[in-house]
Design a protein around this motif. Structure first.
Motif, short mmCIF file in Angstrom:
data_model
loop_
_atom_site.label_atom_id
_atom_site.label_comp_id
_atom_site.label_asym_id
_atom_site.label_seq_id
_atom_site.Cartn_x
_atom_site.Cartn_y
_atom_site.Cartn_z
N ALA A 121 0.92 -0.99 0.06
CA ALA A 121 -0.04 0.02 0.07
C ALA A 121 0.84 1.25 0.04
CB ALA A 121 -0.78 -0.13 1.25
N GLU A 122 0.37 2.29 -0.73
CA GLU A 122 1.06 3.47 -0.65
C GLU A 122 0.89 4.21 0.63
OE1 GLU A 122 1.26 7.40 -3.58
OE2 GLU A 122 -0.66 6.44 -3.67
N PRO A 123 1.98 4.55 1.33
CA PRO A 123 2.04 5.73 2.51
C PRO A 123 1.00 6.51 2.29
CG PRO A 123 4.15 5.07 1.98
CD PRO A 123 3.47 4.77 0.83
N ALA A 124 0.34 6.92 3.58
CA ALA A 124 -0.63 7.79 3.43
C ALA A 124 -0.18 9.24 3.23
CB ALA A 124 -1.49 8.01 4.89
N ALA A 125 1.07 9.54 3.48
CA ALA A 125 1.77 10.73 3.37
C ALA A 125 2.10 10.95 1.79
CB ALA A 125 3.08 10.96 4.14
N ALA A 126 2.28 9.98 1.22
CA ALA A 126 2.51 10.02 -0.36
C ALA A 126 1.34 10.33 -1.11
CB ALA A 126 3.10 8.64 -0.80
N ARG A 127 -0.20 10.21 -0.26
CA ARG A 127 -1.51 10.32 -1.01
C ARG A 127 -1.76 11.72 -0.68
NH1 ARG A 127 -2.36 5.03 1.29
NH2 ARG A 127 -3.64 6.26 2.75
N ASP A 128 -0.92 12.47 0.01
CA ASP A 128 -1.44 13.99 0.44
C ASP A 128 -0.86 14.88 -0.64
OD1 ASP A 128 -2.04 16.41 1.78
OD2 ASP A 128 -1.53 15.66 3.56
N HIS A 129 -1.65 15.30 -1.49
CA HIS A 129 -1.30 16.29 -2.68
C HIS A 129 -1.25 17.53 -2.12
CE1 HIS A 129 -0.85 12.51 -5.08
NE2 HIS A 129 -2.17 12.21 -4.64
N ARG A 130 -1.69 17.88 -0.95
CA ARG A 130 -1.53 19.34 -0.63
C ARG A 130 -0.29 19.98 -0.52
NH1 ARG A 130 -4.31 19.21 4.99
NH2 ARG A 130 -2.83 17.48 5.08
N PRO A 131 -0.03 21.23 -0.78
CA PRO A 131 1.12 22.00 -0.41
C PRO A 131 1.76 21.60 0.86
CG PRO A 131 -0.55 23.43 -1.39
CD PRO A 131 -1.15 22.21 -0.98
N ILE A 132 3.31 21.42 0.86
CA ILE A 132 3.81 21.00 1.81
C ILE A 132 3.80 22.18 3.21
CG2 ILE A 132 6.33 20.52 2.77
CD1 ILE A 132 5.18 18.37 0.90
N TYR A 133 3.58 23.12 2.82
CA TYR A 133 3.51 24.20 3.80
C TYR A 133 2.20 24.03 4.52
CZ TYR A 133 0.59 27.38 1.30
OH TYR A 133 -0.38 27.89 0.38
N ILE A 134 0.97 23.61 3.77
CA ILE A 134 -0.08 23.32 4.44
C ILE A 134 -0.11 22.11 5.38
CG2 ILE A 134 -2.50 22.64 4.02
CD1 ILE A 134 -2.12 25.58 3.37
N GLN A 135 0.74 20.94 4.85
CA GLN A 135 0.76 19.69 5.73
C GLN A 135 1.67 20.05 7.06
OE1 GLN A 135 1.80 16.36 3.45
NE2 GLN A 135 1.48 17.37 1.72
N VAL A 136 2.82 21.03 7.03
CA VAL A 136 3.47 21.49 7.91
C VAL A 136 2.60 22.24 9.09
CG1 VAL A 136 5.28 22.83 8.84
CG2 VAL A 136 5.80 21.27 6.71
N ALA A 137 1.82 23.12 8.60
CA ALA A 137 0.91 23.97 9.37
C ALA A 137 -0.10 23.12 10.19
CB ALA A 137 0.32 25.11 8.38
N GLU A 138 -0.51 22.15 9.51
CA GLU A 138 -1.42 21.20 10.34
C GLU A 138 -0.73 20.33 11.27
OE1 GLU A 138 -3.14 17.45 8.36
OE2 GLU A 138 -4.58 19.04 8.01
N SER A 139 0.47 19.92 11.15
CA SER A 139 1.00 19.06 12.17
C SER A 139 1.42 20.42 13.25
CB SER A 139 2.38 18.60 11.47
OG SER A 139 2.02 17.58 10.48
N LEU A 140 2.03 21.44 12.97
CA LEU A 140 2.46 22.21 14.18
C LEU A 140 0.91 22.67 14.82
CD1 LEU A 140 4.76 24.80 12.50
CD2 LEU A 140 5.21 23.31 14.12
N ARG A 141 -0.15 22.94 14.15
CA ARG A 141 -1.36 23.25 14.85
C ARG A 141 -1.63 22.24 15.69
NH1 ARG A 141 -4.53 22.98 10.46
NH2 ARG A 141 -4.13 25.36 10.22
N ALA A 142 -1.74 20.75 15.46
CA ALA A 142 -2.05 19.63 16.36
C ALA A 142 -1.11 19.80 17.56
CB ALA A 142 -1.84 18.34 15.47
N ARG A 143 0.34 20.07 17.29
CA ARG A 143 1.17 20.09 18.48
C ARG A 143 0.90 21.46 19.30
NH1 ARG A 143 7.62 19.45 16.00
NH2 ARG A 143 7.43 17.25 15.76
#
Length: 269
Positions: free
Chosen positions: A3-25
């Motif tokens: 199976a393809e890793p979940a992160a590899a299926r996330d096609h949003r801009p990287i800065y959006i993904q980083v912001a989401e992770s920082l928000r959760a922290r």
């Protein structure tokens, strides 16, 4: 095929993904007051400094972060509290009434997931859940038997057999998970012999039974609890919005709001 890793299926801009992770922290209390420096975040995420800056800008605009020239980027605790509020637990309810919360562990450990747990956590057949059951006391008075299911696939290394404080504070402090949304369902039931014994009641006494389904700051299903409580006075508040009228107050997010507290644990049943 693997199976393809979940992160590899996330096609949003990287800065959006980083912001989401920082928000959760930020919401989980991972950072006390200051955000990690940009260079440290660049090394952690292996992205450009501009990507980190874009992610931080999003969270500044949301009111979760604030900048001080020459001092760094800080957590805006007022903004966090205003926009995201943790859900009150039964422990919080006891402490708020000026009493000491104590616990007696009845059982704690992994067990096969029931259909109810499988559906709620999105598990596969044969997966396990972590089942934690304890008696909650206000001062020395038994007030509730709480049976909780948690997802061990999300909470790595979960072990609660010696838990001597609130579950929510433990999830927040040790696992970076903050309960931010819960659905509660209350109904009166008749206590069976086991529950009555734990709560020092006569079998057949009417008690309150609450079921809670809760998710964390990432929207992940986190808690499935059954709570058998002594027959305490419950505080219920209902606000409704109907037709407009002259001089009406601002509308709430929903046309009606319903809240119920865990009750007055100091009252005599």
């Amino acid at each position: 095929m693997k199976a393809e890793p979940a992160a590899a299926r996330d096609h949003r801009p990287i800065y959006i993904q980083v912001a989401e992770s920082l928000r959760a922290r930020i919401l989980s209390g991972y950072y006390d007051d200051r955000l990690d420096g940009e260079l440290k975040l660049v090394q952690e995420w292996k992205v450009s400094r501009r990507t980190i800056q874009q992610a931080i800008e999003i969270l500044v605009d949301e009111g979760l972060l604030g900048r001080q020239q020459g001092a760094g980027t800080f957590i805006n605790h007022r903004g966090v509290a205003k926009r995201y509020r943790a859900i009150t637990s039964i422990t919080d309810g006891i402490v708020a009434q000026g009493m000491r919360a104590r616990y007696r562990i009845l059982s704690s450990g992994l067990e096969p997931a029931t259909p109810r747990g499988t559906e709620f956590f999105g598990l596969l057949a044969g997966d396990q859940v972590y089942a934690h059951r304890r008696l909650v006391l206000a001062d020395d008075r038994p007030v509730a038997v709480v049976s909780t299911l948690l997802n061990p696939q999300v909470l790595d290394g979960l072990e609660l057999s010696h838990l001597d404080k609130g579950l929510y504070s433990t999830l927040r402090e040790h696992y970076g998970r903050t309960i931010v949304h819960a659905q509660d369902h209350y109904r009166p039931v008749i206590a069976d012999a086991e529950i009555a014994g734990h709560l020092r009641l006569e079998p057949g006494t009417a008690i309150f039974f609450a079921q809670r389904r809760a998710v964390d700051q990432d929207g992940k299903p986190m808690e499935l609890s059954d709570i058998a409580m002594i027959p305490v006075p419950l505080e219920i508040a209902i606000s409704q919005v109907g037709a407009d009228w002259i001089g009406k107050p601002p509308l709430t997010a929903e046309p009606w709001d319903y809240r119920v507290g865990f009750g007055d644990f100091g009252a005599t049943p």
